[in-house]
Design a protein around this motif. Structure first.
Motif, PDB file in Angstrom:
ATOM      1  N   LEU A  55       0.998  -1.364   0.056  1.00 27.66           N
ATOM      2  CA  LEU A  55       0.315  -0.196  -0.310  1.00 27.66           C
ATOM      3  C   LEU A  55       1.151   1.292  -0.424  1.00 27.66           C
ATOM      4  O   LEU A  55       2.275   1.189   0.421  1.00 27.66           O
ATOM      5  CB  LEU A  55      -0.836   0.287   1.411  1.00 27.66           C
ATOM      6  CG  LEU A  55      -2.009  -0.737   1.441  1.00 27.66           C
ATOM      7  CD1 LEU A  55      -2.652  -0.979   2.577  1.00 27.66           C
ATOM      8  CD2 LEU A  55      -3.093  -0.877   0.181  1.00 27.66           C
ATOM      9  N   ALA A  56       0.171   1.892  -0.613  1.00 33.59           N
ATOM     10  CA  ALA A  56       0.883   3.439  -0.548  1.00 33.59           C
ATOM     11  C   ALA A  56       0.733   4.875   0.399  1.00 33.59           C
ATOM     12  O   ALA A  56      -0.005   3.958   1.098  1.00 33.59           O
ATOM     13  CB  ALA A  56       0.628   4.669  -2.223  1.00 33.59           C
ATOM     14  N   HIS A  57       1.583   4.870   0.753  1.00 33.34           N
ATOM     15  CA  HIS A  57       0.977   6.021   2.122  1.00 33.34           C
ATOM     16  C   HIS A  57       0.136   7.189   1.930  1.00 33.34           C
ATOM     17  O   HIS A  57      -0.123   7.173   0.945  1.00 33.34           O
ATOM     18  CB  HIS A  57       2.475   6.329   2.415  1.00 33.34           C
ATOM     19  CG  HIS A  57       3.858   6.468   2.822  1.00 33.34           C
ATOM     20  ND1 HIS A  57       4.081   5.852   3.470  1.00 33.34           N
ATOM     21  CD2 HIS A  57       4.736   6.449   2.166  1.00 33.34           C
ATOM     22  CE1 HIS A  57       5.044   4.459   3.848  1.00 33.34           C
ATOM     23  NE2 HIS A  57       5.811   5.669   2.897  1.00 33.34           N
ATOM     24  N   GLY A  58      -0.523   7.353   3.130  1.00 30.56           N
ATOM     25  CA  GLY A  58      -1.964   8.011   2.936  1.00 30.56           C
ATOM     26  C   GLY A  58      -3.171   7.484   3.214  1.00 30.56           C
ATOM     27  O   GLY A  58      -2.956   6.272   3.859  1.00 30.56           O
ATOM     28  N   PRO A  59      -4.094   7.708   3.114  1.00 30.32           N
ATOM     29  CA  PRO A  59      -5.382   7.447   3.750  1.00 30.32           C
ATOM     30  C   PRO A  59      -5.980   6.212   2.788  1.00 30.32           C
ATOM     31  O   PRO A  59      -5.342   5.912   1.847  1.00 30.32           O
ATOM     32  CB  PRO A  59      -6.686   8.780   3.014  1.00 30.32           C
ATOM     33  CG  PRO A  59      -6.074   9.839   2.642  1.00 30.32           C
ATOM     34  CD  PRO A  59      -4.274   9.526   2.762  1.00 30.32           C
TER      35      PRO A  59
END
Length: 205
Positions: free
Chosen positions: A15-19
């Motif tokens: 998963l990428a960073h952030g919400p």
């Protein structure tokens, strides 16, 4: 756009960073009775990840728990109250901070009483999803392609919905009220598990 299926845990670093958008599938609507079967999660980049837990699972999912329990990541839900309860009860994680598209819809779309995810997606994004698999057997030994697609669709649109609903909350002067409601949701979920699901503890009765 790809739907990734995992057993028992989320692979590290996918998963990428952030919400992240989060949803759950369970055996029913009574959290202590009806076990958690699937957690869906997406970073909004186009892929969805489904983590399936089998019967008698120890729910030992360190990578998934690390993401869900990360206080720097907003978790976007539709009807967060239910998902927060299931995640805390079975995974032992408070999956906050929270943005709930259902609450945001109720605070902004006061011209309608239709706040289901299907309704939101249709009106705000002009797309349609099927809810046919909503009541299917999520504890089955094998999940069908239709079940997997349904589960993925429940998180696929949440980032886009959040962006639109934040604008509407700001327009109507209800951002602060919404945030206060979101902040209370983990406690509301604990009250549900503890036996106050159908009781309004704030009422005079």
């Amino acid at each position: 756009m790809t739907v990734h299926f995992h057993e028992e845990d989320l692979p590290e670093g996918v998963l990428a960073h952030g919400p992240v958008a989060v949803d759950t599938e369970t055996m029913g609507l009574v959290t202590p009775r009806d076990r958690l079967c699937v957690v869906q999660i997406s970073d909004g980049g186009g892929d969805e990840h489904l983590v399936r837990f089998r019967n008698n699972s120890p729910y030992d999912a360190p990578n998934l728990k690390a993401v869900l329990g990360d206080p720097s990541r907003v978790k976007i839900y539709h009807f967060a109250r239910f998902d927060l309860a299931a995640i805390e009860h079975y995974l032992g994680v408070v999956a906050a901070p929270v943005f709930c598209t259902k609450i945001a819809s109720k605070l902004t779309r006061t011209y309608t009483d239709r706040h289901g995810l299907k309704n939101l997606i249709h009106e705000l994004l002009g797309e349609d999803i099927s809810k046919q698999q909503q009541s299917s057997d999520w504890g089955a030994a094998t999940l069908t392609e239709a079940q997997r697609e349904y589960a993925a669709s429940d998180v696929r649109f949440l980032h886009r919905l959040r962006d639109i609903l934040i604008e509407r909350l700001a327009r109507e002067g209800r951002l602060e009220m919404a945030q206060a409601a979101f902040d209370f949701l983990p406690t509301r979920a604990r009250l549900d598990i503890a036996g106050w699901a159908d009781k309004d503890i704030f009422s005079h009765e």
